[in-house]
Enzyme design. Structure first.
Site, PDB file in Angstrom:
ATOM      1  N   CYS A 105       0.859  -1.180   0.000  1.00 16.78           N
ATOM      2  CA  CYS A 105       0.000   0.000   0.000  1.00 16.78           C
ATOM      3  C   CYS A 105       0.899   1.235   0.000  1.00 16.78           C
ATOM      4  O   CYS A 105       1.734   1.382   0.900  1.00 16.78           O
ATOM      5  CB  CYS A 105      -0.861  -0.021   1.265  1.00 16.78           C
ATOM      6  SG  CYS A 105      -1.826   1.477   1.528  1.00 16.78           S
ATOM      7  N   CYS A 118      -0.812   3.872  -6.278  1.00 12.21           N
ATOM      8  CA  CYS A 118      -1.750   3.276  -5.330  1.00 12.21           C
ATOM      9  C   CYS A 118      -1.917   1.856  -5.827  1.00 12.21           C
ATOM     10  O   CYS A 118      -2.127   1.636  -7.025  1.00 12.21           O
ATOM     11  CB  CYS A 118      -3.088   4.005  -5.350  1.00 12.21           C
ATOM     12  SG  CYS A 118      -4.386   3.139  -4.441  1.00 12.21           S
TER      13      CYS A 118
END
Ligand code: DGL
Length: 275
Positions: A86, A200
């Site tokens: 992440c 992302c």
């Protein structure tokens, strides 16, 4: 002086898993590459869906949540390595998590360096969460690797929701992708973007849709190949033994999780549970 005998070198438990961590399904884009590099590795995939989306949270909230959860997870699951799959959590909390955990930690870094090597026009787009694009970590990568380029950033929370919906099998309005492309294209110099950093981990899951929205002549890059290489390097020479189907853990049991079953299964995660 005692010379350690080969048997005293600590060996890793062959059943110890790799732990991949994200706020939702985004880390599956990383898992995909890890599977290619290390098909025999047992994996526990953790989605902090109770905290999703991280992109809308403050730095303090993310740092506290990620360190707390990873502390409990590593204690309970004894992984041989943790991958924070992440960008938001990594750009904010990687350093502090590394300080408190003893297990090796691999983070996710926005792929600005390879993007700078790829661009011909010198204009790079970067799509991330709102939290990621404001990080000094990203400023530093820009200064170090793309000082002679133009880096245009856009925080796109809608795309996180779109990736989650896609993996649940829900239809997503194509306008969502068009809006993200337009937000970069409309910035000064944006018409010349030829390379887009997917900063992302959710976004490689919707790369096809984004590519259609940007049109021809735009290449996409994300950090997953580098992460898989790094994990393979750090676990070199270790033995692997998978005794049961790999596990997906969610921090909140909710009906949406059941609808992810097919996507999880497609990534080799045959069991689902709540942490
Ligand atoms: N997948 C995450 C990332 O790479 C963030 C998504 C979110 O929780 O906002 O940044």
């Amino acid at each position: 002086m005692t010379i350690p005998s080969p048997t005293s070198i600590p060996s890793v438990d062959r059943t110890a898993p790799l732990l991949l961590f994200d706020s939702g399904v985004g880390g599956l884009s990383v898992l995909r590459k890890v599977r290619m590099a290390l098909p025999q590795a047992p994996v526990i995939y953790v989605a902090d869906n109770a905290g999703l989306p991280y992109g809308a949270k403050t730095e303090a909230q993310i740092a506290a949540r990620v360190s707390g959860l990873l502390g409990r997870l590593t204690e309970r699951l004894a992984p041989r390595l943790v991958c924070i799959a992440c960008n938001t959590a990594s750009t904010i909390a990687l350093a502090s998590v590394r300080e408190v955990l003893e297990v090796p930690i691999v983070g996710t870094v926005p792929a600005i360096k390879p993007a700078a090597a790829m661009t011909k026009t010198g204009v790079i787009g970067l799509l991330g969460t709102e939290a990621t694009i404001r990080q000094s970590y990203v400023d530093r990568l820009e200064a170090e690797f793309a000082a002679d380029k133009r880096l245009l950033r856009h925080g796109a929370p809608e795309l996180v929701a779109a990736a989650e919906a896609k993996l649940r099998g829900d239809a997503v309005d194509a306008q969502v992708y068009a809006r993200a492309a337009a937000a970069l294209r409309s910035q000064p110099g944006g018409e010349a973007i030829d390379t887009v950093v997917l900063a992302c981990t959710h976004f490689p899951l919707i790369q096809e849709e984004l590519s259609a929205a940007f049109g021809p002549g735009v290449s996409f890059i994300d950090g997953s190949d580098g992460i898989a290489r790094r994990i393979a390097f750090l676990t070199q020479g270790q033995a692997w033994d998978r005794r049961e189907p790999d596990l997906a853990l969610f921090t909140r049991g909710e009906s949406e999780v059941n609808r992810l079953e097919a996507a999880l299964e497609a990534h080799g995660l045959g069991r689902i549970a709540t942490f």
